[in-house]
Each structure stands twice: as C-alpha cells, then as structure tokens.
Design a protein around this motif. Structure first.
Motif, PDB file in Angstrom:
ATOM      1  N   GLY A 200       0.827  -1.206   0.000  1.00  0.00           N
ATOM      2  CA  GLY A 200       0.000   0.000   0.000  1.00  0.00           C
ATOM      3  C   GLY A 200       0.856   1.248   0.000  1.00  0.00           C
ATOM      4  N   SER A 201       0.173   2.381   0.016  1.00  0.00           N
ATOM      5  CA  SER A 201       0.857   3.669  -0.105  1.00  0.00           C
ATOM      6  C   SER A 201       0.558   4.518   1.127  1.00  0.00           C
ATOM      7  N   GLN A 202       1.370   5.559   1.325  1.00  0.00           N
ATOM      8  CA  GLN A 202       1.252   6.439   2.491  1.00  0.00           C
ATOM      9  C   GLN A 202       1.271   5.620   3.786  1.00  0.00           C
ATOM     10  N   ILE A 270      13.291  -1.644  -4.369  1.00  0.00           N
ATOM     11  CA  ILE A 270      12.191  -0.856  -3.806  1.00  0.00           C
ATOM     12  C   ILE A 270      11.633   0.040  -4.902  1.00  0.00           C
ATOM     13  N   GLU A 271      10.378   0.442  -4.753  1.00  0.00           N
ATOM     14  CA  GLU A 271       9.690   1.235  -5.783  1.00  0.00           C
ATOM     15  C   GLU A 271       9.077   2.489  -5.165  1.00  0.00           C
ATOM     16  N   PRO A 272       9.880   3.379  -4.615  1.00  0.00           N
ATOM     17  CA  PRO A 272       9.304   4.555  -3.953  1.00  0.00           C
ATOM     18  C   PRO A 272       8.821   5.606  -4.959  1.00  0.00           C
ATOM     19  N   ALA A 366       3.364  14.383  -5.513  1.00  0.00           N
ATOM     20  CA  ALA A 366       3.028  12.997  -5.873  1.00  0.00           C
ATOM     21  C   ALA A 366       1.516  12.850  -5.989  1.00  0.00           C
ATOM     22  N   TYR A 367       1.073  12.135  -7.015  1.00  0.00           N
ATOM     23  CA  TYR A 367      -0.359  11.874  -7.226  1.00  0.00           C
ATOM     24  C   TYR A 367      -1.140  13.197  -7.276  1.00  0.00           C
ATOM     25  N   GLY A 368      -0.507  14.221  -7.794  1.00  0.00           N
ATOM     26  CA  GLY A 368      -1.138  15.523  -7.981  1.00  0.00           C
ATOM     27  C   GLY A 368      -1.468  15.685  -9.458  1.00  0.00           C
TER      28      GLY A 368
HETATM   29  C1  LIG Z   1       3.305  -1.700  -7.300  1.00  0.00           C
HETATM   30  C2  LIG Z   1       3.563  -0.327  -6.776  1.00  0.00           C
HETATM   31  N1  LIG Z   1       4.835   0.060  -6.576  1.00  0.00           N
HETATM   32  C3  LIG Z   1       5.124   1.303  -6.117  1.00  0.00           C
HETATM   33  C4  LIG Z   1       4.133   2.218  -5.819  1.00  0.00           C
HETATM   34  C5  LIG Z   1       4.516   3.566  -5.320  1.00  0.00           C
HETATM   35  O1  LIG Z   1       4.050   3.780  -4.055  1.00  0.00           O
HETATM   36  P1  LIG Z   1       4.424   5.101  -3.246  1.00  0.00           P
HETATM   37  O2  LIG Z   1       4.222   6.255  -4.155  1.00  0.00           O
HETATM   38  O3  LIG Z   1       3.507   5.088  -2.110  1.00  0.00           O
HETATM   39  O4  LIG Z   1       5.862   4.964  -2.831  1.00  0.00           O
HETATM   40  C6  LIG Z   1       2.791   1.850  -5.983  1.00  0.00           C
HETATM   41  C7  LIG Z   1       1.718   2.792  -5.662  1.00  0.00           C
HETATM   42  O5  LIG Z   1       0.637   2.502  -5.344  1.00  0.00           O
HETATM   43  C8  LIG Z   1       2.503   0.546  -6.487  1.00  0.00           C
HETATM   44  O6  LIG Z   1       1.244   0.150  -6.698  1.00  0.00           O
END
Ligand SMILES: Cc1ncc(COP(=O)(O)O)c(C=O)c1O
Length: 420
Positions: A200-202, A270-272, A366-368
């Motif tokens: 999840g996010s946040q 990681i995928e930030p 982000a997400y804006g």
């Molecule tokens: C698979 C995946 N990776 C990375 C992210 C990025 O998440 P965040 O922007 O919260 O770091 C998301 C966002 O929902 C996602 O679905």
C-alpha cells in the motif's frame, strides 16, 4: 528548507512563488529539484553498499523533467503501463532497469516491454503468467519475472491505497503462489528472478512493511529450496510523507528496517514514489471569490478537484499556506469551481486569505498533476520546475483547443441524416 518564507513571502528554493504565479498563471504546479535530489540520495545513502535497486514509481509523477532528474541520478524505474515506458524512454531513462507492475498488462504491452528488454515483469495472476509465457515464446525470447505475492498484511493506511490484503485485487494470494511458481518454472518463455510485494501507499509505520518483507523472503527461500533461483526481493513502494500531522519514519529508518529483515544474499528492490516527489511539489492557486453562506465561509479558488483530486478521493489533507502574510484569519473551506460537491481542496481551515490572494497547497508533488483531469473542459495546469534561482517550464499550460484537437464533428452526410 526548499519551501520557506523569506521576509514574509513564500519561496521555492531561491525563487518567490508569487513571481512564478505572475509569470505562468494559476493554477500551476511548482517542483523543487533539490527536494527530489535530496530524497533520492537519502535512499541511495541508506542502502550503502547493500545490493539494491531503487525503481522510482513513475505513477507518482511522470513529468519528463522529473524523470530526467532521476535518470541523471541513476534511478531505475517502476512502471504500470507502456505509456509510462514511453515516458521513461523520452526522459532518457535506462529501460533495462525497468520493473513492470500492474494487474492488467495486455499482450501489446508485454510485446513492447519485451522489445525494450526491461529488467522484470511483476506478475500478478495465473492468466497473466500464461499470456506472458505465450508472448515471450512466440517472440523467441524469455521474460524475466517476479511473482507479486499478496502477503495479506494490513498496511494501516486509507482503504483506497491499501493493496496487500486478501480482499484487494493485487498480487497472487499466498495459497496460490506455490502453484504459480511451479507453473512459471515449467515455461521456457519465463525466467523467475524474484519475489515482489507492495502492500500500500502512504504507510506511516514500519511494522507492516517489515512483516510483508519477511513473508516475501520466506517465499523466496521456499522457491530456492525447490531449485528456483530467486535473486531479488522487491518490497514495492509505500513510504508515507508528513501531510499535516502524519509522522512517517525517515527514509533512513525505513531502508534500515528492510535491510535488517532481508537476507543479504538477496538484491533488494524498492519502488518509492511519494517519498521522493511528494514534498517536492506545491499547487499554487488564486482565490477568486469569498462566499459566506449561513453556515460556512468558502474561498473559491481557481484550482479544483481537476488539478488535485486527493482531498475528494481519499479525504487527503494538504497544508495550505498563503504566499504572503495577509488578512485576519477565519475558518473556511477551500473549494474549486467544478460542479461537484466533492470539489474541495481543504475543509475547516483557519486561513488569512481573501479574494485575489495566492495560496500554496503543500506536498502535492506525488499523485497531484498525474491524477488531474480536464472535467468541465478545464485545461490542465502548467508544471514548473525550480532549480536554485532558475525556473524551467516542465509542462505548458494546456489550451481549450488542445482538449478537443483529436475530436471530430460529424461528417456532412451524417448531419443530413439527422435533418431528415
Ligand atoms: C506496485 C507499486 N509500486 C510502487 C508504488 C509507489 O508507491 P508510493 O508512491 O507510495 O511509494 C505503488 C503505488 O501505489 C505501487 O502500486
């Protein structure tokens, strides 16, 4: 501090925000290069010499200037569509570093991503696995894959951005994961290289992330025992930022906890997204009118849910700052001109603003803009990137004509039929 008041006027880096509003109009997004760089470097430094790959999540903010900065810093990328792949390519990103996530990859998208020789497909279902194997085999190639497992961990975030629970559509349920790995190992078009998850996010606490990472690693170990050589654990993105009163862990603490949870023989991916660009952007808007009703005071702004949907969609909080200190504070709702009651930017805020004043909605990087729409035929806002004292246009403001440039009126023959 990249967004700070100097002599009572809000600045981004060395530039006064109201000067940007004057030159480029409102509403407009403004990004700070230094915040993006600082956050990316914080991730890189926190990993130190631990084997890792930071795949910036393009979905958070896919503007080419933003991707360009990250590509120059050596970031890898996480995408969820071939549209995002095209953006990474256009920004000069290295496609060989790309991870492709998402539950609905189409055959066309698989073909495009295979041709670009991306690093990994994060596979989310049995049907997707079978199709990817078919596509790769028909092209005489092999797709590197990780299975995205759904660890069934509660991320303790807003339900719309929770992804790692059994009730969510994301990832392969733990009960099916073993079968999916066996199936993957039997296909010549697939090369299993990793285990992935994203809960999840946040996220504002570390425990669920560590829990998910440990579960993903247990899967990696299980595969290894069956002769499947899992090289990496991808724990996704999700680290939160401090909107209002949120108090997320620092990047350092977050990365440290992940490193501690995972065996060092695994490469960590990681995928930030949000934690790199969220605090790097603001949405600048002008108050057009004040309106007093029997129960509420409204500041009607020229930005709306079309520019920033997060408050309407997730009841998200964004701090609001006036660009210069102004009139007496009063409790008010900030709303936009869109014909929806959900069109609000902030509720019940004590603000010293009035008609004509400029305001800044904070932490909108982000997400804006990426979630903005042209509903009510509202052209999308400009995006500006500030680098020290330099101001770059990252995206021109859209025009009304651009909104319908790809539309057609009916041909004359159809008009005659209508008239008959
Ligand atoms: C698979 C995946 N990776 C990375 C992210 C990025 O998440 P965040 O922007 O919260 O770091 C998301 C966002 O929902 C996602 O679905």
């Amino acid at each position: 501090m990249s967004f700070a008041y100097k002599e009572g006027r809000l600045h981004v880096e060395e530039v006064e925000l109201s000067a940007i509003a004057q030159a480029h109009g409102t509403p407009c997004y403004v990004y700070s290069r230094s915040v993006i760089e600082t956050n990316f470097r914080a991730y890189r430094d926190a990993f130190g010499d631990r084997q890792h790959r930071i795949c910036y999540a393009v979905k958070a903010n896919g503007n080419l200037a933003v991707l360009d900065i990250l590509a120059q810093l050596g970031s890898a990328f996480d995408i969820v569509s071939v549209g995002e792949l095209a953006r990474v390519r256009a920004a000069g990103g290295n496609l060989r570093t790309v991870t492709f996530a998402g539950v609905g990859k189409t055959r066309f998208e698989m073909e495009q991503a295979l041709a670009a020789r991306i690093a990994c497909f994060n596979v989310e279902s049995i049907e997707e696995l079978d199709l990817l194997a078919d596509v790769a085999e028909s092209l005489g190639t092999q797709a590197p894959i990780a299975i995205r497992v759904n660890p069934d961990v509660d991320p303790k975030t807003h339900p719309y951005i929770a992804t790692g629970l059994n009730e969510n559509k994301f990832g392969v349920p733990m009960e099916q994961a073993r079968e999916v790995y066996r199936r993957a190992a039997s296909r010549k078009g697939l090369n299993v290289v990793g285990v992935a998850c994203h809960i999840g996010s946040q996220l504002t606490t570390i425990e669920p992330i560590v829990d998910a990472a440990s579960r993903a690693m247990a899967w990696g170990d299980g595969c290894y025992a069956q002769g499947i050589d899992v090289e990496h654990i991808d724990i996704g993105g999700g680290l939160g930022i401090a909107y209002g009163s949120d108090n997320p862990p620092t990047i350092e603490k977050y990365v440290g906890a992940i490193c501690d949870a995972l065996d060092p023989h695994y490469e960590i991916i990681i995928e930030p997204g949000r934690s790199i660009v969220g605090a790097a952007g603001v949405l600048v808007s002008r108050v057009v009118y004040m309106k007093q009703t029997p129960t509420k005071l409204f500041a009607i702004c020229d930005a709306a849910m079309t520019e920033l949907i997060r408050p309407a969609l997730y009841q998200a909080h964004h701090d609001v700052l006036p660009l210069c200190s102004g009139v007496k504070r009063q409790k008010m709702d900030l709303v936009g001109p869109v014909c929806e009651t959900a069109d609000f930017l902030a509720r019940d805020r004590d603000l010293g603003v009035t008609s004509g004043d400029l305001i800044s909605l904070m932490d909108c990087g982000a997400y804006g803009f990426v979630m903005s729409s042209s509903y009510n035929a509202r052209p999308r806002a400009a995006e500006i990137l500030v680098d020290g004292s330099e101001v770059h246009i990252a995206r021109q403001r859209e025009t009304a004509e651009q909104l319908f440039a790809d539309e057609f009126r009916l041909p004359a023959s159809a008009m005659r039929k209508l008239g008959a």
